[in-house]
Design an enzyme around this catalytic site. Structure first.
Site, PDB file in Angstrom:
ATOM      1  N   SER A  67       0.836  -1.202   0.000  1.00 24.64           N
ATOM      2  CA  SER A  67       0.000   0.000   0.000  1.00 24.64           C
ATOM      3  C   SER A  67       0.868   1.249   0.000  1.00 24.64           C
ATOM      4  O   SER A  67       2.033   1.219   0.442  1.00 24.64           O
ATOM      5  CB  SER A  67      -0.905   0.017   1.238  1.00 24.64           C
ATOM      6  OG  SER A  67      -1.518   1.277   1.425  1.00 24.64           O
ATOM      7  N   TYR A  98      -2.508  -0.943  10.373  1.00 24.61           N
ATOM      8  CA  TYR A  98      -2.606  -1.352   8.969  1.00 24.61           C
ATOM      9  C   TYR A  98      -1.364  -0.913   8.197  1.00 24.61           C
ATOM     10  O   TYR A  98      -0.750  -1.711   7.469  1.00 24.61           O
ATOM     11  CB  TYR A  98      -3.856  -0.735   8.351  1.00 24.61           C
ATOM     12  CG  TYR A  98      -3.987  -0.916   6.855  1.00 24.61           C
ATOM     13  CD1 TYR A  98      -4.548  -2.080   6.318  1.00 24.61           C
ATOM     14  CD2 TYR A  98      -3.575   0.086   5.980  1.00 24.61           C
ATOM     15  CE1 TYR A  98      -4.680  -2.241   4.947  1.00 24.61           C
ATOM     16  CE2 TYR A  98      -3.700  -0.072   4.610  1.00 24.61           C
ATOM     17  CZ  TYR A  98      -4.253  -1.231   4.099  1.00 24.61           C
ATOM     18  OH  TYR A  98      -4.384  -1.385   2.727  1.00 24.61           O
TER      19      TYR A  98
END
Length: 276
Positions: free
Chosen positions: A168, A181
């Site tokens: 990400s 995360y």
């Protein structure tokens, strides 16, 4: 606001993600290949499955409990004239991971492409409010299960195999509301680089894709109204991306086009310049 329940069902979304462009034409880049995709029922995973299928690849994918989405993905994949199967379960369960690989072996014999895509997230504005069980769930699914599934999958992979991990943009610049995360995504980037070095002598290539804000079921299922409404507006392109805009990067990494690339990350993020 859609108010979807975690992990989110594409069938229940009012604003549907775009899975594939109407003018996308496959060219046999993955003919007769076999791929395993985690989290393949919707969003980026579904888009990758359909794009791979258009390139001639047989697919098996995992999902949690979104049965309608899974059936839809299977239908889309099989429409391209390739094989498709799916299985539901919790990737955090090592027994499920082992059974998954055994099932794949029985159906397809060899594994050419492993796409580690499944993930979860919880938005918390203050570390003081973060819940231990959510941290453990996020790490268990996003990175620990990825490592263990890859370990179990490697015996099925031969020279020329591909492993593609979904990391990400948060791996590189963090996110104030997604601390745990973002941390797992940083670990995925490091895992990608480490495994690429370990497997280079076997000519198994390991790369990753680092999406920016992409419109998937996980977004309305895990973010509040304001975050959903403005999702992606802070990118240079001023909008969120679609799964159809990310999946071709996976095709590139899965095909012979990327034969001299390993340990790298492709940044599909709407124009944000990211180092590394």
């Amino acid at each position: 606001m859609e108010n979807l329940e975690r992990p989110g069902q594409e069938s229940e979304m009012k604003k549907k993600p775009l899975i594939i462009r109407e003018n996308y034409r496959g060219s046999g880049k993955l003919n007769h290949k076999n791929a395993l995709i985690t989290g393949g029922d919707s969003g980026i995973g579904r888009a990758v499955a359909v794009h791979f299928a258009k390139e001639g690849c047989n697919i098996m994918f995992t999902y949690v409990s979104e049965h309608e989405d899974a059936e839809k993905t299977k239908k889309l994949v099989e429409a391209e004239g390739v094989k498709c199967s799916f299985t539901s379960g919790d990737l955090r369960d090592i027994t499920f991971c082992k059974d998954l690989i055994e099932e794949f072996k029985n159906k397809y014999s060899t594994l050419d492409i492993l796409v580690n895509n499944a993930a979860t997230q919880y938005t918390v504005s203050s570390l003081e409010d973060i819940k231990e069980e959510h941290v453990r769930e996020t790490f268990d699914l996003n990175i620990i299960s990825m490592i263990l599934l890859t370990k179990n999958a490697l015996p099925l992979m031969k020279e020329g195999g591909r492993i593609i991990n979904t990391t990400s943009i948060t791996s590189y610049r963090g996110h104030k509301d997604l601390v745990d995360y973002s941390s797992t995504k940083g670990a995925i980037t490091s895992f990608t680089r480490s495994m690429s070095a370990q497997l280079a002598s076997k000519n198994i290539l390991v790369n990753a894709v680092a999406p920016g804000p992409i419109w998937t079921p996980l977004i309305p299922a895990t973010m509040d109204d304001e975050m959903v409404t403005t999702f992606g507006e802070d990118t240079p392109l001023g909008r969120c991306g679609q799964p159809s805009e990310v999946a071709p990067a996976y095709v590139y990494l899965a095909s012979e086009d990327s034969s001299y690339m390993t340990g790298q990350v492709l940044h599909i993020n709407g124009g944000s310049v990211i180092g590394g």
